[in-house]
Scaffold this motif. Structure first.
Motif, PDB file in Angstrom:
ATOM      1  N   MET A   1       0.840  -1.192   0.000  1.00  0.00           N
ATOM      2  CA  MET A   1       0.000   0.000   0.000  1.00  0.00           C
ATOM      3  C   MET A   1       0.877   1.245   0.000  1.00  0.00           C
ATOM      4  N   SER A   2       0.340   2.329  -0.553  1.00  0.00           N
ATOM      5  CA  SER A   2       1.101   3.564  -0.598  1.00  0.00           C
ATOM      6  C   SER A   2       1.166   4.195   0.773  1.00  0.00           C
ATOM      7  N   ALA A   3       2.121   5.104   0.960  1.00  0.00           N
ATOM      8  CA  ALA A   3       2.265   5.780   2.242  1.00  0.00           C
ATOM      9  C   ALA A   3       2.869   7.146   2.023  1.00  0.00           C
ATOM     10  N   ALA A   4       2.614   8.038   2.964  1.00  0.00           N
ATOM     11  CA  ALA A   4       3.220   9.361   2.930  1.00  0.00           C
ATOM     12  C   ALA A   4       4.586   9.252   3.577  1.00  0.00           C
ATOM     13  N   THR A   5       5.595   8.906   2.798  1.00  0.00           N
ATOM     14  CA  THR A   5       6.891   8.544   3.357  1.00  0.00           C
ATOM     15  C   THR A   5       7.879   9.700   3.389  1.00  0.00           C
ATOM     16  N   ASP A   6       7.683  10.747   2.590  1.00  0.00           N
ATOM     17  CA  ASP A   6       8.617  11.859   2.593  1.00  0.00           C
ATOM     18  C   ASP A   6       8.528  12.630   3.897  1.00  0.00           C
ATOM     19  N   VAL A 205      -8.379   8.251   1.484  1.00  0.00           N
ATOM     20  CA  VAL A 205      -7.610   8.565   0.282  1.00  0.00           C
ATOM     21  C   VAL A 205      -7.677   7.338  -0.614  1.00  0.00           C
ATOM     22  N   GLY A 206      -8.553   7.378  -1.634  1.00  0.00           N
ATOM     23  CA  GLY A 206      -8.758   6.199  -2.463  1.00  0.00           C
ATOM     24  C   GLY A 206      -9.405   5.099  -1.654  1.00  0.00           C
ATOM     25  N   ASN A 253      -2.118  16.260  -3.242  1.00  0.00           N
ATOM     26  CA  ASN A 253      -1.197  15.137  -3.092  1.00  0.00           C
ATOM     27  C   ASN A 253      -0.479  15.150  -1.745  1.00  0.00           C
ATOM     28  N   ARG A 254      -1.130  15.721  -0.734  1.00  0.00           N
ATOM     29  CA  ARG A 254      -0.530  15.735   0.597  1.00  0.00           C
ATOM     30  C   ARG A 254      -1.625  15.688   1.669  1.00  0.00           C
ATOM     31  N   LEU A 255      -1.178  15.326   2.869  1.00  0.00           N
ATOM     32  CA  LEU A 255      -2.034  15.395   4.041  1.00  0.00           C
ATOM     33  C   LEU A 255      -1.624  16.593   4.878  1.00  0.00           C
ATOM     34  N   LEU A 256      -2.588  17.374   5.318  1.00  0.00           N
ATOM     35  CA  LEU A 256      -2.339  18.449   6.268  1.00  0.00           C
ATOM     36  C   LEU A 256      -2.756  17.959   7.646  1.00  0.00           C
ATOM     37  N   ILE A 257      -1.875  18.100   8.625  1.00  0.00           N
ATOM     38  CA  ILE A 257      -2.122  17.556   9.962  1.00  0.00           C
ATOM     39  C   ILE A 257      -1.873  18.633  11.015  1.00  0.00           C
ATOM     40  N   VAL A 258      -2.839  18.794  11.914  1.00  0.00           N
ATOM     41  CA  VAL A 258      -2.586  19.596  13.113  1.00  0.00           C
ATOM     42  C   VAL A 258      -1.679  18.756  14.000  1.00  0.00           C
ATOM     43  N   ASP A 270       0.424  24.778  33.718  1.00  0.00           N
ATOM     44  CA  ASP A 270       1.836  24.623  34.068  1.00  0.00           C
ATOM     45  C   ASP A 270       2.585  23.764  33.061  1.00  0.00           C
ATOM     46  N   GLN A 271       1.862  23.202  32.061  1.00  0.00           N
ATOM     47  CA  GLN A 271       2.498  22.387  31.032  1.00  0.00           C
ATOM     48  C   GLN A 271       3.166  23.273  29.981  1.00  0.00           C
ATOM     49  N   PRO A 272       4.152  22.732  29.240  1.00  0.00           N
ATOM     50  CA  PRO A 272       4.810  23.531  28.197  1.00  0.00           C
ATOM     51  C   PRO A 272       3.814  24.019  27.160  1.00  0.00           C
ATOM     52  N   PRO A 273       4.040  25.211  26.583  1.00  0.00           N
ATOM     53  CA  PRO A 273       3.125  25.736  25.569  1.00  0.00           C
ATOM     54  C   PRO A 273       3.211  24.934  24.273  1.00  0.00           C
ATOM     55  N   ARG A 274       2.229  25.144  23.403  1.00  0.00           N
ATOM     56  CA  ARG A 274       2.215  24.495  22.108  1.00  0.00           C
ATOM     57  C   ARG A 274       3.479  24.859  21.333  1.00  0.00           C
ATOM     58  N   GLY A 275       3.989  23.884  20.547  1.00  0.00           N
ATOM     59  CA  GLY A 275       5.193  24.107  19.756  1.00  0.00           C
ATOM     60  C   GLY A 275       4.922  24.883  18.484  1.00  0.00           C
ATOM     61  N   ALA A 276       5.948  25.039  17.683  1.00  0.00           N
ATOM     62  CA  ALA A 276       5.838  25.844  16.460  1.00  0.00           C
ATOM     63  C   ALA A 276       5.177  25.088  15.313  1.00  0.00           C
ATOM     64  N   ASP A 277       5.220  23.744  15.365  1.00  0.00           N
ATOM     65  CA  ASP A 277       4.689  22.952  14.259  1.00  0.00           C
ATOM     66  C   ASP A 277       3.179  22.763  14.404  1.00  0.00           C
ATOM     67  N   THR A 278       2.415  23.849  14.302  1.00  0.00           N
ATOM     68  CA  THR A 278       0.964  23.736  14.440  1.00  0.00           C
ATOM     69  C   THR A 278       0.385  22.892  13.319  1.00  0.00           C
ATOM     70  N   LEU A 279       0.741  23.210  12.082  1.00  0.00           N
ATOM     71  CA  LEU A 279       0.216  22.497  10.916  1.00  0.00           C
ATOM     72  C   LEU A 279       1.375  22.034  10.052  1.00  0.00           C
ATOM     73  N   VAL A 280       1.404  20.719   9.752  1.00  0.00           N
ATOM     74  CA  VAL A 280       2.454  20.163   8.919  1.00  0.00           C
ATOM     75  C   VAL A 280       1.825  19.440   7.741  1.00  0.00           C
ATOM     76  N   ALA A 281       2.617  19.231   6.687  1.00  0.00           N
ATOM     77  CA  ALA A 281       2.157  18.531   5.489  1.00  0.00           C
ATOM     78  C   ALA A 281       3.005  17.290   5.252  1.00  0.00           C
ATOM     79  N   PHE A 282       2.319  16.169   5.013  1.00  0.00           N
ATOM     80  CA  PHE A 282       2.968  14.919   4.600  1.00  0.00           C
ATOM     81  C   PHE A 282       2.661  14.683   3.134  1.00  0.00           C
ATOM     82  N   PRO A 283       3.646  14.753   2.257  1.00  0.00           N
ATOM     83  CA  PRO A 283       3.366  14.490   0.833  1.00  0.00           C
ATOM     84  C   PRO A 283       3.197  13.002   0.562  1.00  0.00           C
ATOM     85  N   PHE A 284       2.289  12.685  -0.341  1.00  0.00           N
ATOM     86  CA  PHE A 284       2.152  11.316  -0.812  1.00  0.00           C
ATOM     87  C   PHE A 284       3.279  11.022  -1.814  1.00  0.00           C
ATOM     88  N   PRO A 285       3.689   9.757  -1.927  1.00  0.00           N
ATOM     89  CA  PRO A 285       4.733   9.424  -2.921  1.00  0.00           C
ATOM     90  C   PRO A 285       4.309   9.787  -4.320  1.00  0.00           C
TER      91      PRO A 285
END
Length: 285
Positions: A1-6, A205-206, A253-258, A270-285
């Motif tokens: 099966m295909s995967a978002a490997t990049d 996806v398909g 051709n990508r997934l957008l992920i919070v 008292d927990q650490p604040p949210r990081g900088a990577d709020t939204l990232v993209a995983f490209p499909f092969p």
């Protein structure tokens, strides 16, 4: 099966004042994100960032879904159990146009606490994370596909390729399908009859389904196929940048992920604040 490997890339880092970002939706050009605590929808378009406030009389935005048929943004709204958020008897499924004007607001009544919403083929589906119910709008009413109390904690939903069934990620019970005509619900375990618990966001996806697993920390992106009466599951990405992942959406051709929503910091100051990577993209092969 295909995967978002990049390798994933960061698409957007929400300003620090937006401490909790939950949902994501896109029409292929504009990306919307729900900033929960301040009742704001963040807008990313062609490098320019903007925002719009939730309409008067609505609650805190959770899951999002873009409805290409109506040109509406559907929003699951509720009063999450967080410091500073007033309690409510019921949330609602609402829709706004591109300018943030309220177009629809529906609720089955007290005890409705929606968290996730999906759209496909002109249909809209909304799930209740507290009682496991799943609904679809019918006029000004919400038709229950899974009645309250039958399941445990319904999260992401996705229509099957043939449009006949809805796949539901139940946080406590695992993956299930619902026949849209008969409303029959079928649980789909992994090999060995084990349920795939702890899933949040879900997208098709398909013939494959991608889902966020945040039942343990750090989170994971998983992929599964429905094979008869069970699912075949593979882990696509575990850990960084998926520190606190919640929702995902397909964008060409990508997934957008919070990837780092900020729930720990919102729940416990008292927990650490949210990081900088709020939204990232995983490209499909």
């Amino acid at each position: 099966m295909s995967a978002a490997t990049d390798a994933p890339t960061t698409i957007y880092s929400a300003p620090p004042q937006h401490r909790l970002v939950e949902g994501v939706a896109t029409d292929g050009q504009t990306i919307w994100l729900s900033s929960v605590l301040d009742r704001t929808i963040l807008i990313c378009r062609a490098g320019a960032d903007a925002s719009m406030a939730m309409p008067a009389g609505t609650l805190h935005p959770m899951g999002l879904a873009w409805d290409a048929r109506r040109n509406w943004l559907w929003i699951a709204t509720d009063c999450p159990d967080l410091p500073g958020v007033a309690k409510c008897e019921s949330g609602a499924l609402v829709a706004v146009d591109r300018k943030g004007r309220l177009k629809a607001k529906v609720s089955p009544g007290p005890g409705f606490h929606p968290g996730d919403v999906s759209t496909a083929n002109g249909e809209v589906f909304v799930s209740d994370g507290l009682n496991g119910a799943v609904y679809r709008p019918r006029g000004r009413q919400l038709d229950p596909l899974i009645a309250p109390g039958v399941a445990r904690s319904a999260q992401g939903t996705a229509l099957t390729a043939d449009g006949r069934h809805l796949v539901v990620a139940d946080y406590g019970r695992g993956i299930a399908t619902v026949d849209l005509k008969t409303k029959a619900r079928t649980l789909l375990p992994m090999a060995g009859d084990k349920p795939l618990r702890g899933l949040d966001g879900l997208v098709r996806v398909g013939e494959e389904y991608y889902a966020i697993h945040n039942g343990s920390s750090p989170g994971s992106l998983v992929r599964f196929r429905i094979n008869g009466a069970q699912i075949d599951v593979a882990v696509v990405q575990r850990g960084a940048p998926l520190a606190d992942p919640t929702q995902l959406v397909r964008d060409g051709n990508r997934l957008l992920i919070v990837a780092d929503a900020g729930w720990p910091g919102a729940s416990k100051p008292d927990q650490p604040p949210r990081g900088a990577d709020t939204l990232v993209a995983f490209p499909f092969p």
